[in-house]
Design an enzyme around this catalytic site. Sequence first.
Site, PDB file in Angstrom:
ATOM      1  N   ALA A 126      25.782 -35.485  67.410  1.00 30.28           N
ATOM      2  CA  ALA A 126      25.210 -35.880  66.262  1.00 30.28           C
ATOM      3  C   ALA A 126      25.180 -37.260  66.011  1.00 30.28           C
ATOM      4  O   ALA A 126      24.935 -37.799  65.003  1.00 30.28           O
ATOM      5  CB  ALA A 126      26.056 -35.263  65.032  1.00 30.28           C
ATOM      6  N   GLY A 179      19.443 -39.212  66.788  1.00 28.87           N
ATOM      7  CA  GLY A 179      18.047 -38.312  66.841  1.00 28.87           C
ATOM      8  C   GLY A 179      18.307 -37.263  65.954  1.00 28.87           C
ATOM      9  O   GLY A 179      18.546 -36.921  64.835  1.00 28.87           O
ATOM     10  N   ARG A 188      29.871 -38.218  71.848  1.00 31.08           N
ATOM     11  CA  ARG A 188      30.877 -39.172  72.753  1.00 31.08           C
ATOM     12  C   ARG A 188      30.993 -40.679  71.986  1.00 31.08           C
ATOM     13  O   ARG A 188      32.090 -41.171  72.154  1.00 31.08           O
ATOM     14  CB  ARG A 188      30.096 -39.587  74.100  1.00 31.08           C
ATOM     15  CG  ARG A 188      30.383 -38.076  74.917  1.00 31.08           C
ATOM     16  CD  ARG A 188      29.505 -38.171  76.279  1.00 31.08           C
ATOM     17  NE  ARG A 188      28.121 -38.682  75.651  1.00 31.08           N
ATOM     18  CZ  ARG A 188      27.248 -38.889  76.555  1.00 31.08           C
ATOM     19  NH1 ARG A 188      27.428 -38.660  77.959  1.00 31.08           N
ATOM     20  NH2 ARG A 188      25.743 -39.224  76.417  1.00 31.08           N
ATOM     21  N   ASN A 226      23.153 -29.004  69.824  1.00 29.30           N
ATOM     22  CA  ASN A 226      22.416 -29.751  70.055  1.00 29.30           C
ATOM     23  C   ASN A 226      22.350 -30.936  71.289  1.00 29.30           C
ATOM     24  O   ASN A 226      21.295 -31.411  71.602  1.00 29.30           O
ATOM     25  CB  ASN A 226      22.157 -30.749  68.718  1.00 29.30           C
ATOM     26  CG  ASN A 226      21.162 -31.997  68.516  1.00 29.30           C
ATOM     27  OD1 ASN A 226      19.813 -32.161  68.700  1.00 29.30           O
ATOM     28  ND2 ASN A 226      21.882 -33.215  68.929  1.00 29.30           N
ATOM     29  N   TYR A 250      15.163 -31.156  84.207  1.00 28.12           N
ATOM     30  CA  TYR A 250      15.356 -31.100  82.727  1.00 28.12           C
ATOM     31  C   TYR A 250      14.769 -29.824  82.221  1.00 28.12           C
ATOM     32  O   TYR A 250      15.438 -29.045  81.120  1.00 28.12           O
ATOM     33  CB  TYR A 250      14.818 -32.223  82.107  1.00 28.12           C
ATOM     34  CG  TYR A 250      14.691 -32.085  80.686  1.00 28.12           C
ATOM     35  CD1 TYR A 250      15.841 -32.288  79.884  1.00 28.12           C
ATOM     36  CD2 TYR A 250      13.590 -31.845  79.672  1.00 28.12           C
ATOM     37  CE1 TYR A 250      16.188 -32.294  78.431  1.00 28.12           C
ATOM     38  CE2 TYR A 250      13.661 -31.870  78.489  1.00 28.12           C
ATOM     39  CZ  TYR A 250      14.667 -31.723  77.848  1.00 28.12           C
ATOM     40  OH  TYR A 250      14.920 -31.585  76.414  1.00 28.12           O
ATOM     41  N   LYS A 253      16.275 -26.392  79.882  1.00 26.51           N
ATOM     42  CA  LYS A 253      15.982 -25.932  78.778  1.00 26.51           C
ATOM     43  C   LYS A 253      15.344 -24.494  78.859  1.00 26.51           C
ATOM     44  O   LYS A 253      15.431 -23.722  77.908  1.00 26.51           O
ATOM     45  CB  LYS A 253      14.745 -26.738  78.010  1.00 26.51           C
ATOM     46  CG  LYS A 253      15.191 -27.872  77.910  1.00 26.51           C
ATOM     47  CD  LYS A 253      16.310 -27.829  76.413  1.00 26.51           C
ATOM     48  CE  LYS A 253      17.011 -29.064  76.258  1.00 26.51           C
ATOM     49  NZ  LYS A 253      18.099 -28.967  75.121  1.00 26.51           N
TER      50      LYS A 253
END
Length: 257
Positions: free
Chosen positions: A14, A17, A38, A91, A157, A161
């Site tokens: 969070a 973005g 982080r 997220n 990547y 997803k």
Amino acid sequence: MAYLSGKTVLVTGASSGIGRATALAFAREGAKVAVCARREERLQEMERELSEAGAAAVLTFVLDVARRTSVEQTLESLPAEWRAIDVLVNNAGLSRGLTKVYEDDPQNWEEMIDTNVKGLLYVTRAVVPGMVERGRGHVISLGSTAGYMTYANGAVYCATKAAEKSISEGLKIDLMGTPVRVTSIDPGMVETEFSEVRFRGDKERAEKVYQNITPLTPEDVADAIVWAASRPAHVNIHTVVMTTIDQANSVVFHRHA
Ligand code: NDP
Ligand code: 8X3
């Protein structure tokens, strides 16, 4: 939306973005908002903003979703009033590099797989049993158009997803017979720090990704997340695939002259 008022929401990743915009959107609905990532200083900066936006309560804590033991211990030891998570937004995620598989540095794969796939699983594993026990809950995860169609130099990547898509589908099946809901929100190009992270701080290269295109904003995606979370309890939104008007799929874009 009265439905979300007072609900406990946890948003991972969070500090930037989509995650940041989502936390603020839930705060505006009067939810209790817990945010983690982080970068602690970013989260601390958000604390006041979330309260001012209308959050019923705010909790910030550092969490690297890729560290299994840390995820288990941190989520297990949340303050009692934060343990009953109603909405989990998976997220946290990233891309590293844009390179052919046979030329790439395996470290890039490890970071993406550890965060986007294993991190999502660790957090889900820690939170969902409580949802099942309480008889309510909603897991909303960030997929991508990249999970539907692989683009050049993005195999790993895109694979992470595609994995998110399979995990969300499987989790929904696993949760049949319980009222816990599962949603995958699958955007195309959204202008965030995503490309800057992918290109390890090369801002010029990152900016080119969004050149002559009107990308989605993090707020557009946050809207979809809050919409999915605020449907009546018997409605499960499985997938929301969303792109800017300038994008047709993972590989077809319209760049303005
Ligand atoms: P940003 O880089 O702006 O934000 C990513 C967030 O994830 C940051 O808050 C970052 O925080 C956090 N994060 C990264 N790694 C970890 C980790 N190991 N543990 C905890 N938090 C972590 O990118 P976006 O907002 O664009 O990305 C959010 C999600 O949306 C990702 O899953 C991404 O794959 C997905 N997505 C993005 C799209 C886009 O075009 N931007 C399109 C489709 C999906 P910190 O560094 O402080 O830990
Ligand atoms: C992020 C969007 O198209 O850069 O998932 O992969 S894309």
